[in-house]
Design a protein around this motif. Structure first.
Motif, PDB file in Angstrom:
ATOM      1  N   TYR A 227      70.218 -98.676  62.874  1.00 33.17           N
ATOM      2  CA  TYR A 227      71.198 -97.623  62.614  1.00 33.17           C
ATOM      3  C   TYR A 227      70.658 -96.657  61.573  1.00 33.17           C
ATOM      4  CZ  TYR A 227      74.495-100.895  64.709  1.00 33.17           C
ATOM      5  OH  TYR A 227      75.126-101.760  65.566  1.00 33.17           O
ATOM      6  N   LEU A 228      70.979 -95.391  61.808  1.00 34.88           N
ATOM      7  CA  LEU A 228      70.777 -94.364  60.777  1.00 34.88           C
ATOM      8  C   LEU A 228      72.131 -93.702  60.630  1.00 34.88           C
ATOM      9  CD1 LEU A 228      68.787 -92.627  59.027  1.00 34.88           C
ATOM     10  CD2 LEU A 228      68.514 -91.157  61.034  1.00 34.88           C
ATOM     11  N   ALA A 229      72.658 -93.662  59.421  1.00 31.72           N
ATOM     12  CA  ALA A 229      74.019 -93.149  59.255  1.00 31.72           C
ATOM     13  C   ALA A 229      74.165 -92.428  57.930  1.00 31.72           C
ATOM     14  CB  ALA A 229      75.018 -94.306  59.314  1.00 31.72           C
TER      15      ALA A 229
ATOM     16  N   GLN B 227      76.657 -84.930  56.029  1.00 35.49           N
ATOM     17  CA  GLN B 227      75.754 -84.742  57.173  1.00 35.49           C
ATOM     18  C   GLN B 227      75.246 -83.300  57.221  1.00 35.49           C
ATOM     19  OE1 GLN B 227      77.801 -86.172  60.694  1.00 35.49           O
ATOM     20  NE2 GLN B 227      77.867 -88.264  59.905  1.00 35.49           N
ATOM     21  N   GLY B 228      74.062 -83.136  57.794  1.00 35.14           N
ATOM     22  CA  GLY B 228      73.485 -81.805  57.948  1.00 35.14           C
ATOM     23  C   GLY B 228      72.904 -81.227  56.673  1.00 35.14           C
ATOM     24  N   GLN B 229      72.664 -82.066  55.665  1.00 34.32           N
ATOM     25  CA  GLN B 229      72.130 -81.581  54.387  1.00 34.32           C
ATOM     26  C   GLN B 229      70.774 -82.192  54.058  1.00 34.32           C
ATOM     27  OE1 GLN B 229      75.248 -82.158  51.374  1.00 34.32           O
ATOM     28  NE2 GLN B 229      76.766 -81.926  52.982  1.00 34.32           N
ATOM     29  N   GLY B 230      70.142 -82.823  55.031  1.00 32.50           N
ATOM     30  CA  GLY B 230      68.804 -83.372  54.813  1.00 32.50           C
ATOM     31  C   GLY B 230      68.779 -84.809  54.308  1.00 32.50           C
ATOM     32  N   VAL B 231      69.953 -85.396  54.075  1.00 28.65           N
ATOM     33  CA  VAL B 231      69.982 -86.758  53.517  1.00 28.65           C
ATOM     34  C   VAL B 231      69.478 -87.777  54.552  1.00 28.65           C
ATOM     35  CG1 VAL B 231      71.409 -88.507  52.386  1.00 28.65           C
ATOM     36  CG2 VAL B 231      71.950 -86.099  52.093  1.00 28.65           C
ATOM     37  N   GLY B 232      69.908 -87.611  55.802  1.00 26.94           N
ATOM     38  CA  GLY B 232      69.460 -88.529  56.854  1.00 26.94           C
ATOM     39  C   GLY B 232      67.952 -88.480  57.030  1.00 26.94           C
ATOM     40  N   SER B 233      67.384 -87.285  56.980  1.00 24.95           N
ATOM     41  CA  SER B 233      65.921 -87.151  57.109  1.00 24.95           C
ATOM     42  C   SER B 233      65.208 -87.896  55.987  1.00 24.95           C
ATOM     43  CB  SER B 233      65.521 -85.673  57.074  1.00 24.95           C
ATOM     44  OG  SER B 233      66.034 -84.994  58.186  1.00 24.95           O
ATOM     45  N   ARG B 234      65.746 -87.791  54.786  1.00 22.52           N
ATOM     46  CA  ARG B 234      65.088 -88.449  53.639  1.00 22.52           C
ATOM     47  C   ARG B 234      65.078 -89.968  53.802  1.00 22.52           C
ATOM     48  NH1 ARG B 234      65.318 -86.096  48.372  1.00 22.52           N
ATOM     49  NH2 ARG B 234      64.558 -88.114  47.678  1.00 22.52           N
TER      50      ARG B 234
END
Ligand SMILES: CC(C)(COP(=O)(O)OP(=O)(O)OC[C@H]1O[C@@H](n2cnc3c(N)ncnc32)[C@H](O)[C@@H]1OP(=O)(O)O)[C@@H](O)C(=O)NCCC(=O)NCCS
Length: 228
Positions: free
Chosen positions: A132-134, A140-147
Motif C-alpha cells: 500500500y501507498l497512502a 494528497q497531491g503535494q509530493g508527500v506520496g512521492s517522497r
C-alpha cells in the motif's frame, strides 16, 4: 507555506492509527468500492484487513511513514523479497475480516480471496512488493506520496532488487511510471469489478534510467502545503 516532512519508520503504538489512515486514503478506491457496497460497513471491516496487513508487514517487510512532527500523514507498506504472495499467512491474519465479510456479502468472498492471492501479479523473481501507498486525503497531491515511495525504491536499488505492485486506480499509473515502473499486465479478475494493473520496476542494473529517478522530487524540494 513550506512544511517540513520527515521520513521515518513506524513507531511503536502507531499501527492502529495507520490502519485508519489507510482507510481514509482508500475510502474511494475503485477496488474497495467494488468489494464492499456499503460504505458504513466497509468503514468497519476494511480497517480490520488493513490492521492485518500492517502487522504482517511489520514482521515480513518494512513500513515507511512521513510525518510533520505528529502522527503519520503518509505511508508506504512493503513486503520484503521472498514474502509475496503469502496466501496462507494472509488468510490466517485476516480471519476476523473474512468472517465479517462472509456474514453480509457472501457473493464478494471469492473476490476477496482473489485479492488475497495477490490479484494479477505473477512474479517468480524475488522483489520488494509495495502493498500500500497512502497519503492523508488532506495532503494528497503535494509530493508527500512521492517522497515516501522514493525511500523504499532507494532501499530496493541499494540491494539490487526489482519492485512490484498492483493498483486498481488508473490515475496512479502516471505516478508509478515517473518512478520507473512499467505496466506488466492489465486484468479483470473480479466479476463486474475494476481492472487491476500489475506494475514492475526492474532492478537498478537493468533499468535504462538508473541513477536519479526522472521526475522524482529531490530530497530538499519543499513540500507544497495547502496552509492547513
Ligand atoms: C496515490 C497517492 C499515494 C499519491 O500520493 P500523493 O502525495 O497524492 O502524490 P504526489 O503529490 O507525490 O504525486 C501526484 C501524482 O499522484 C497521482 N495521484 C493519484 N491519486 C491522486 C490524488 N487523489 N491526488 C493527487 N495525486 C494523485 C497522480 O499521478 C498525480 O500526478 P498528477 O497530479 O500529474 O495527476 C495518494 O494520492 C493516495 O493516497 N491516494 C489514495 C490511495 C491510493 O490510490 N494509493 C495507491 C494505491 S496503489
Amino acid at each position: 507555506m513550506a512544511t517540513s516532512i520527515e521520513l521515518r519508520p513506524l513507531r511503536h503504538g502507531e499501527a492502529g492509527g495507520l490502519s485508519r489512515l489507510l482507510w481514509r486514503a482508500f475510502e474511494h478506491d475503485p477496488l474497495f468500492r467494488h468489494l464492499f457496497r456499503s460504505r458504513w460497513y466497509a468503514g468497519r471491516v476494511v480497517p480490520l484487513l488493513f490492521g492485518a496487513r500492517v502487522r504482517d508487514a511489520l514482521r515480513h517487510g518494512c513500513i515507511d511513514v512521513a510525518g510533520a512532527g505528529g502522527p503519520p500523514l503518509a505511508t508506504a507498506i512493503w513486503l520484503s523479497p521472498g514474502h509475496f504472495p503469502p496466501t496462507a499467512r494472509r488468510i490466517l491474519a485476516g480471519l476476523p475480516a473474512y468472517l465479517a465479510v462472509a456474514t453480509l456479502f457472501l457473493d464478494r468472498l471469492p473476490d476477496l480471496w482473489r485479492l488475497t492471492e495477490g490479484t494479477a501479479i505473477v512474479a517468480d523473481e524475488p522483489h520488494w512488493h509495495l502493498e500500500y501507498l497512502a497519503v492523508d486525503p488532506n495532503r494528497q497531491g503535494q509530493g508527500v506520496g512521492s517522497r515516501v515511495l522514493n525511500a523504499g525504491l532507494r532501499r530496493a536499488d541499494d540491494a539490487a532488487f526489482a519492485c512490484g505492485l498492483t493498483t486498481s486506480n488508473e490515475r496512479n499509473l502516471a505516478l508509478y511510471r515517473r518512478f520507473g515502473f512499467e505496466v506488466r499486465d492489465e486484468s479483470q479478475p473480479f466479476r463486474d469489478g475494476p481492472p487491476i494493473w500489475s506494475m514492475w520496476r526492474p532492478a537498478a542494473a537493468l533499468r535504462a534510467d538508473a541513477g536519479p529517478e526522472p521526475g522524482a522530487p529531490g530530497e530538499n524540494r519543499p513540500i507544497r502545503s495547502r496552509g492547513r
